[in-house]
Motif scaffolding. Structure first.
Motif, PDB file in Angstrom:
ATOM      1  N   ARG A 286     -60.935  23.109  -5.376  1.00  0.00           N
ATOM      2  CA  ARG A 286     -60.845  21.638  -5.505  1.00  0.00           C
ATOM      3  C   ARG A 286     -62.143  20.973  -5.072  1.00  0.00           C
ATOM      4  O   ARG A 286     -62.588  20.004  -5.698  1.00  0.00           O
ATOM      5  CB  ARG A 286     -59.671  21.116  -4.694  1.00  0.00           C
ATOM      6  CG  ARG A 286     -58.340  21.444  -5.320  1.00  0.00           C
ATOM      7  CD  ARG A 286     -57.185  20.897  -4.517  1.00  0.00           C
ATOM      8  NE  ARG A 286     -55.936  21.219  -5.174  1.00  0.00           N
ATOM      9  CZ  ARG A 286     -54.814  21.504  -4.546  1.00  0.00           C
ATOM     10  NH1 ARG A 286     -54.761  21.481  -3.229  1.00  0.00           N
ATOM     11  NH2 ARG A 286     -53.720  21.786  -5.219  1.00  0.00           N
ATOM     12  N   LYS A 287     -62.751  21.471  -4.002  1.00  0.00           N
ATOM     13  CA  LYS A 287     -64.039  20.922  -3.562  1.00  0.00           C
ATOM     14  C   LYS A 287     -65.102  21.127  -4.632  1.00  0.00           C
ATOM     15  O   LYS A 287     -65.907  20.236  -4.892  1.00  0.00           O
ATOM     16  CB  LYS A 287     -64.479  21.575  -2.251  1.00  0.00           C
ATOM     17  CG  LYS A 287     -63.762  21.054  -1.038  1.00  0.00           C
ATOM     18  CD  LYS A 287     -64.320  21.676   0.226  1.00  0.00           C
ATOM     19  CE  LYS A 287     -63.639  21.101   1.441  1.00  0.00           C
ATOM     20  NZ  LYS A 287     -64.225  21.629   2.687  1.00  0.00           N
TER      21      LYS A 287
ATOM     22  N   GLU B 242     -58.290  25.256  -1.985  1.00  0.00           N
ATOM     23  CA  GLU B 242     -59.024  24.146  -1.379  1.00  0.00           C
ATOM     24  C   GLU B 242     -60.508  24.193  -1.753  1.00  0.00           C
ATOM     25  O   GLU B 242     -61.110  23.166  -2.089  1.00  0.00           O
ATOM     26  CB  GLU B 242     -58.865  24.215   0.145  1.00  0.00           C
ATOM     27  CG  GLU B 242     -59.496  23.063   0.884  1.00  0.00           C
ATOM     28  CD  GLU B 242     -59.267  23.176   2.379  1.00  0.00           C
ATOM     29  OE1 GLU B 242     -60.258  23.003   3.125  1.00  0.00           O
ATOM     30  OE2 GLU B 242     -58.123  23.444   2.793  1.00  0.00           O
ATOM     31  N   ARG B 243     -61.101  25.388  -1.734  1.00  0.00           N
ATOM     32  CA  ARG B 243     -62.506  25.538  -2.133  1.00  0.00           C
ATOM     33  C   ARG B 243     -62.696  25.185  -3.604  1.00  0.00           C
ATOM     34  O   ARG B 243     -63.678  24.535  -3.983  1.00  0.00           O
ATOM     35  CB  ARG B 243     -62.992  26.954  -1.866  1.00  0.00           C
ATOM     36  CG  ARG B 243     -63.223  27.247  -0.400  1.00  0.00           C
ATOM     37  CD  ARG B 243     -63.618  28.690  -0.176  1.00  0.00           C
ATOM     38  NE  ARG B 243     -64.950  29.017  -0.678  1.00  0.00           N
ATOM     39  CZ  ARG B 243     -66.070  28.861   0.016  1.00  0.00           C
ATOM     40  NH1 ARG B 243     -66.022  28.410   1.235  1.00  0.00           N
ATOM     41  NH2 ARG B 243     -67.225  29.186  -0.518  1.00  0.00           N
TER      42      ARG B 243
ATOM     43  N   ASP C 214     -64.575  21.393  -7.837  1.00  0.00           N
ATOM     44  CA  ASP C 214     -64.262  20.467  -8.927  1.00  0.00           C
ATOM     45  C   ASP C 214     -64.781  19.066  -8.635  1.00  0.00           C
ATOM     46  O   ASP C 214     -65.206  18.349  -9.540  1.00  0.00           O
ATOM     47  CB  ASP C 214     -62.751  20.411  -9.179  1.00  0.00           C
ATOM     48  CG  ASP C 214     -62.236  21.643  -9.894  1.00  0.00           C
ATOM     49  OD1 ASP C 214     -63.063  22.394 -10.458  1.00  0.00           O
ATOM     50  OD2 ASP C 214     -61.006  21.863  -9.880  1.00  0.00           O
ATOM     51  N   ARG C 215     -64.738  18.667  -7.358  1.00  0.00           N
ATOM     52  CA  ARG C 215     -65.223  17.338  -6.954  1.00  0.00           C
ATOM     53  C   ARG C 215     -66.730  17.349  -6.702  1.00  0.00           C
ATOM     54  O   ARG C 215     -67.297  16.335  -6.295  1.00  0.00           O
ATOM     55  CB  ARG C 215     -64.500  16.884  -5.689  1.00  0.00           C
ATOM     56  CG  ARG C 215     -63.021  16.603  -5.889  1.00  0.00           C
ATOM     57  CD  ARG C 215     -62.409  15.951  -4.657  1.00  0.00           C
ATOM     58  NE  ARG C 215     -62.555  16.751  -3.451  1.00  0.00           N
ATOM     59  CZ  ARG C 215     -61.612  17.534  -2.923  1.00  0.00           C
ATOM     60  NH1 ARG C 215     -60.434  17.639  -3.515  1.00  0.00           N
ATOM     61  NH2 ARG C 215     -61.833  18.208  -1.815  1.00  0.00           N
ATOM     62  N   ARG C 216     -67.352  18.512  -6.925  1.00  0.00           N
ATOM     63  CA  ARG C 216     -68.787  18.703  -6.721  1.00  0.00           C
ATOM     64  C   ARG C 216     -69.216  18.474  -5.271  1.00  0.00           C
ATOM     65  O   ARG C 216     -70.321  18.005  -5.002  1.00  0.00           O
ATOM     66  CB  ARG C 216     -69.603  17.830  -7.666  1.00  0.00           C
ATOM     67  CG  ARG C 216     -69.358  18.145  -9.127  1.00  0.00           C
ATOM     68  CD  ARG C 216     -70.201  17.268 -10.015  1.00  0.00           C
ATOM     69  NE  ARG C 216     -69.784  17.356 -11.383  1.00  0.00           N
ATOM     70  CZ  ARG C 216     -70.291  18.197 -12.270  1.00  0.00           C
ATOM     71  NH1 ARG C 216     -71.228  19.020 -11.915  1.00  0.00           N
ATOM     72  NH2 ARG C 216     -69.858  18.190 -13.508  1.00  0.00           N
ATOM     73  N   GLU C 217     -68.334  18.826  -4.352  1.00  0.00           N
ATOM     74  CA  GLU C 217     -68.643  18.733  -2.931  1.00  0.00           C
ATOM     75  C   GLU C 217     -69.384  19.996  -2.490  1.00  0.00           C
ATOM     76  O   GLU C 217     -69.151  21.074  -3.022  1.00  0.00           O
ATOM     77  CB  GLU C 217     -67.359  18.609  -2.101  1.00  0.00           C
ATOM     78  CG  GLU C 217     -66.631  17.305  -2.288  1.00  0.00           C
ATOM     79  CD  GLU C 217     -65.365  17.226  -1.452  1.00  0.00           C
ATOM     80  OE1 GLU C 217     -65.307  17.881  -0.379  1.00  0.00           O
ATOM     81  OE2 GLU C 217     -64.436  16.530  -1.861  1.00  0.00           O
ATOM     82  N   ALA C 218     -70.252  19.817  -1.526  1.00  0.00           N
ATOM     83  CA  ALA C 218     -70.980  20.968  -0.983  1.00  0.00           C
ATOM     84  C   ALA C 218     -70.032  21.837  -0.155  1.00  0.00           C
ATOM     85  O   ALA C 218     -69.168  21.315   0.554  1.00  0.00           O
ATOM     86  CB  ALA C 218     -72.126  20.484  -0.107  1.00  0.00           C
ATOM     87  N   ILE C 219     -70.202  23.135  -0.273  1.00  0.00           N
ATOM     88  CA  ILE C 219     -69.387  24.073   0.497  1.00  0.00           C
ATOM     89  C   ILE C 219     -70.318  24.829   1.433  1.00  0.00           C
ATOM     90  O   ILE C 219     -71.310  25.415   0.992  1.00  0.00           O
ATOM     91  CB  ILE C 219     -68.643  25.052  -0.441  1.00  0.00           C
ATOM     92  CG1 ILE C 219     -67.662  24.274  -1.314  1.00  0.00           C
ATOM     93  CG2 ILE C 219     -67.917  26.115   0.373  1.00  0.00           C
ATOM     94  CD1 ILE C 219     -66.957  25.132  -2.339  1.00  0.00           C
ATOM     95  N   LYS C 220     -69.993  24.784   2.711  1.00  0.00           N
ATOM     96  CA  LYS C 220     -70.806  25.480   3.698  1.00  0.00           C
ATOM     97  C   LYS C 220     -70.590  26.988   3.557  1.00  0.00           C
ATOM     98  O   LYS C 220     -69.451  27.437   3.400  1.00  0.00           O
ATOM     99  CB  LYS C 220     -70.431  25.048   5.110  1.00  0.00           C
ATOM    100  CG  LYS C 220     -70.735  23.605   5.391  1.00  0.00           C
ATOM    101  CD  LYS C 220     -70.297  23.223   6.791  1.00  0.00           C
ATOM    102  CE  LYS C 220     -70.528  21.756   7.039  1.00  0.00           C
ATOM    103  NZ  LYS C 220     -70.011  21.342   8.348  1.00  0.00           N
TER     104      LYS C 220
END
Length: 122
Positions: free
Chosen positions: A22-23, A19-20, A25-31
């Motif tokens: 994939r985030k 899941e991390r 890859d989508r260039r989403e911020a990870i807390k």
């Protein structure tokens, strides 16, 4: 920072890692967070006993020496020292040395995160 403690073993770890990824890859911020994974709830309660959880609660409110923790929890300092070592090895707390002007050095116990989340799945 948040500390999550799970009991879903390798399968849960792999699912969270995917899941991390994939985030990312989508260039989403990870807390930022710390995750500790136990194989099952029994393994978790071997480390996180009621007395050790009381110790963690006390440390979350104020970092303290082992002697001060023992006094606050009304426990034997040797038992508290063993519990701190077990919790430190598991990654739940950390210790640091501090200069004590009267007696040399003292070990201070402090939390690794502001928030702790325990999740047990049977």
């Amino acid at each position: 920072m948040k500390l999550k403690i799970n009991t879903d073993g390798f399968e849960g770890y792999a699912k969270r890692a995917l899941e991390r990824a994939r985030k990312l890859d989508r260039r989403e911020a990870i807390k930022p967070e710390i995750t500790i994974t136990f194989d099952d709830p029994l393994a978790m309660v071997e480390v996180l006993t009621a007395e050790r959880l009381r110790l963690v609660q006390k440390v979350r409110t104020k970092s303290s020496s082992i002697t001060a923790l023992a006094a606050a929890l009304k426990r034997d300092p040797k038992s508290v020292r063993r519990d701190v070592l077990k919790l430190e090895r598991a990654g739940v707390v950390r210790t640091r040395q501090q200069i004590n002007p009267v007696h040399g050095r003292v070990k201070i116990v402090e939390p690794v995160a502001r928030e702790y989340r325990l999740t047990a799945v049977l």
